[in-house]
Design a protein around this motif. Structure first.
Motif, short mmCIF file in Angstrom:
data_model
loop_
_atom_site.label_atom_id
_atom_site.label_comp_id
_atom_site.label_asym_id
_atom_site.label_seq_id
_atom_site.Cartn_x
_atom_site.Cartn_y
_atom_site.Cartn_z
N ALA A 190 6.31 2.13 -8.55
CA ALA A 190 5.78 2.75 -7.33
C ALA A 190 4.25 2.66 -7.29
O ALA A 190 3.66 2.37 -6.25
CB ALA A 190 6.22 4.21 -7.25
N GLY A 191 3.61 2.88 -8.44
CA GLY A 191 2.15 2.81 -8.49
C GLY A 191 1.63 1.41 -8.22
O GLY A 191 0.69 1.21 -7.44
N LEU A 192 2.24 0.41 -8.87
CA LEU A 192 1.81 -0.97 -8.68
C LEU A 192 2.06 -1.42 -7.24
O LEU A 192 1.21 -2.09 -6.63
CB LEU A 192 2.57 -1.87 -9.66
CG LEU A 192 2.20 -3.37 -9.66
CD1 LEU A 192 0.72 -3.55 -9.98
CD2 LEU A 192 3.06 -4.12 -10.67
N LEU A 193 3.19 -1.03 -6.69
CA LEU A 193 3.52 -1.39 -5.31
C LEU A 193 2.49 -0.81 -4.35
O LEU A 193 2.02 -1.50 -3.43
CB LEU A 193 4.92 -0.88 -4.95
CG LEU A 193 5.39 -1.14 -3.52
CD1 LEU A 193 5.54 -2.64 -3.28
CD2 LEU A 193 6.71 -0.43 -3.25
N ALA A 194 2.13 0.46 -4.55
CA ALA A 194 1.17 1.12 -3.67
C ALA A 194 -0.18 0.39 -3.69
O ALA A 194 -0.79 0.15 -2.64
CB ALA A 194 0.99 2.58 -4.08
N VAL A 195 -0.64 0.03 -4.86
CA VAL A 195 -1.93 -0.65 -4.98
C VAL A 195 -1.92 -1.98 -4.23
O VAL A 195 -2.91 -2.34 -3.56
CB VAL A 195 -2.27 -0.89 -6.47
CG1 VAL A 195 -3.47 -1.82 -6.61
CG2 VAL A 195 -2.55 0.44 -7.16
N ILE A 196 -0.81 -2.71 -4.32
CA ILE A 196 -0.74 -4.04 -3.71
C ILE A 196 -0.61 -3.95 -2.19
O ILE A 196 -1.34 -4.61 -1.45
CB ILE A 196 0.42 -4.85 -4.31
CG1 ILE A 196 0.14 -5.13 -5.79
CG2 ILE A 196 0.59 -6.17 -3.55
CD1 ILE A 196 1.30 -5.77 -6.51
N ILE A 197 0.31 -3.13 -1.68
CA ILE A 197 0.56 -3.13 -0.24
C ILE A 197 -0.57 -2.49 0.55
O ILE A 197 -0.78 -2.82 1.73
CB ILE A 197 1.90 -2.45 0.12
CG1 ILE A 197 1.90 -0.97 -0.24
CG2 ILE A 197 3.05 -3.19 -0.55
CD1 ILE A 197 3.17 -0.25 0.18
N ILE A 198 -1.33 -1.60 -0.08
CA ILE A 198 -2.48 -1.01 0.62
C ILE A 198 -3.50 -2.10 0.95
O ILE A 198 -4.22 -2.02 1.95
CB ILE A 198 -3.11 0.10 -0.23
CG1 ILE A 198 -2.20 1.34 -0.22
CG2 ILE A 198 -4.50 0.47 0.28
CD1 ILE A 198 -2.63 2.44 -1.18
N GLY A 199 -3.54 -3.15 0.14
CA GLY A 199 -4.47 -4.25 0.39
C GLY A 199 -4.03 -5.19 1.50
O GLY A 199 -4.76 -6.12 1.83
N GLY A 200 -2.84 -4.97 2.07
CA GLY A 200 -2.38 -5.79 3.18
C GLY A 200 -1.86 -7.15 2.76
O GLY A 200 -1.64 -7.43 1.59
#
Length: 526
Positions: free
Chosen positions: A193-203
């Motif tokens: 969940a943490g890794l996913l959040a970091v990546i998708i926030i960047g678009g």
């Protein structure tokens, strides 16, 4: 309720969908004059020549995003299932449907480029089935119906990819990691969940960058491992291929009478794996910076080959070369065992076939390597799901005038998918598989029917590209010259290039430079 959901899923993913995918692939193969074979040099050239800009990603990045969605758990568990219930011959029919599906992928992804547009909030390119279904008929009396059709597609894709399927993929990762290294699901859930959040926030740019690194590396490692296993059993290479071909045509005594099962399981798993025609690839195809839609069509046509001919074949070779598989009669593990090979008792159909195959080559590496492959393949698939959801949310957002509300909706989506991954990694999938499959199955029906009607612009793009290449030009797209309507982005692009003096394509390229193309059917005006 679960019984009802399962029934609906069996209807959506019935044999009729298989026939539709096969029929569309065969038709587009003929309509494009066997593009998937004839244009392989163009495919390879466009993968390496792609451009990128502030608005669009490169062709290679788009290919990796597309493969992130195509390459998943199905490339391991799906191939094992096809062999278990269809015999080794199912692998041949997976190759067949991939070859046909390459032409379908070209058509749908070219259409995505033709009708793409800029996101008014981010400036990034957006496109896909919802966009081309609506825009292709915007100038006709069918506009209200096609608008409703496009909205149904967008909602179906969102429901499948924003909650149900991401959780399932996360569950597969946590289960594989726990089995291999005894890591608790809660720990896996927090990391994912943490890794996913970091990546998708960047678009889209950050998603493209991440998948461009992870997907090729993991896919290459997986294929290399498969080749090592195959060459370690080098004396069996002719027998492996011979067994696949004999079984595919009911010429192998051990699998006599299984021709129907081989075809059906090979086709079903091939379609599910390569996703040609399902409407999932066009979203990433539309995000690319290219000078002509056909260029990205070629790239995405090759994606089908990578998924099935390389990665699925790698799985099949590991299983068959090591003789670590069982074949059941009646398409169920409860059926009579037709062949058990060297597979130890107690290993169920699925990733265990591959784990056993690798263990026979190097004891102890099977569970860890397969767990690692599933983890990376599944995680990148979740990223692809998020991007598909975002594109379709953005499509529906076009009717929201307030920018703050539009951006809030996207943030709600991001939170939803992160929560979905966390819950999925710490719980059992339940009926979520069927619900997700229903959503994707519905989009497949909607998209394939749509592109059969909308094929005209895609085929015109193909012949226009070939004309310009034959004339020694770097292809540039002018939809008005081809009679394609509502391709607003490209009309504006040409006008801007003419204004600044960079449009150097002669008006009316001489048609004599290539043979006259066959009559283009379908929606001729787009």
């Amino acid at each position: 309720m679960e019984g009802f959901i399962s029934t609906v899923n069996s209807i959506v993913w019935s044999n009729w969908l298989v026939y539709l995918c096969l029929g569309a692939g065969a038709y587009f193969t003929v309509a494009t004059l066997f593009l998937q074979i004839r244009c392989i040099p163009d495919m390879l050239r466009q993968i390496t020549k792609g451009e990128k800009s502030d608005s669009g990603i490169s062709s290679f990045q788009s290919l990796m995003m597309s493969l992130a969605g195509r390459v998943g758990v199905g490339n391991i568990a799906g191939v094992s299932t096809a062999i278990a219930f269809g015999g080794p011959g199912a692998v041949f029919w997976m190759w067949t449907v991939a070859t046909l599906g390459s032409a379908t992928s070209f058509v749908e992804c070219t259409l995505a480029q033709v009708y793409k547009e800029r996101d008014r909030d981010t400036g990034e390119y957006r496109g896909g089935p919802a966009y081309y279904i609506e825009k292709a008929f915007r100038h006709t009396a069918a506009r209200p119906f096609m608008l409703a059709y496009a909205i149904v597609f967008a909602i179906s894709m969102i429901l499948a990819t924003s909650y149900f399927l991401p959780g399932i993929q996360a569950n597969g990762v946590s289960a594989a990691v726990e089995n291999a290294w005894n890591i608790p699901p809660m720990t896996t859930a927090v990391v994912l969940a943490g890794l996913l959040a970091v990546i998708i926030i960047g678009g889209v740019k950050r998603i493209a960058t991440f998948t461009s690194f992870v997907v090729p590396v993991m896919a290459l490692i997986y294929v290399v491992i498969a080749l090592l296993v195959l060459f370690a059993n080098a004396s069996q290479i002719p027998e492996v291929f011979g067994l696949i071909f004999r079984s595919a045509f009911d010429k192998e005594a051990a699998f006599s009478g299984m021709l129907g099962a081989a075809i059906m399981w090979g086709v079903k798993r091939g379609i599910y794996s390569n996703e040609a025609g399902q409407g999932t690839g066009p979203q990433s195809a539309a995000a690319t910076e290219v000078s002509h839609p056909a260029k990205q069509g070629f790239v995405q046509a090759f994606a089908v080959y990578i998924d099935t001919l390389f990665i699925c074949s790698a799985t099949a070779f590991i299983i068959i070369a090591t003789d670590m598989y069982k074949v059941f009669e009646g398409e169920s593990e409860d059926g009579m065992v037709r062949y058990s090979g060297a597979l130890p008792d107690g290993i169920p159909v699925g990733p265990g076939f591959v784990q056993a195959g690798l263990d026979s080559y190097a004891a102890g590496i099977g569970p860890s390597f397969v767990a690692l492959a599933i983890a990376f393949f599944a995680f990148t698939t979740v990223l692809a799901y998020y991007y598909m959801s975002e594109v379709n949310f953005t499509y529906l957002n076009r009717w929201v005038r307030n920018e703050v509300v539009r951006r809030a909706v996207i943030w709600i989506l991001r939170v939803l998918i992160v929560v979905s991954v966390f819950i999925g990694a710490t719980s059992t999938p339940g009926a979520a598989w069927d619900l997700g499959d229903i959503g994707v199955g519905v989009t497949a029906w909607l998209n394939i029917v749509a592109i059969l009607f909308l094929q005209g612009p895609a085929l015109k793009c193909l012949w226009d590209y070939r004309r310009q290449k034959k004339a020694g030009l770097e292809p540039q797209f002018d939809p008005e010259a081809l009679g394609i309507k509502n391709a607003d982005f490209w009309v504006e692009r040409k006008a801007a290039m003419v204004a600044n003096g960079t449009w150097n394509v002669p008006l009316g390229v001489d048609d004599s430079v290539i043979a006259t193309p066959p009559e283009v059917t379908g929606s001729s005006e787009g």
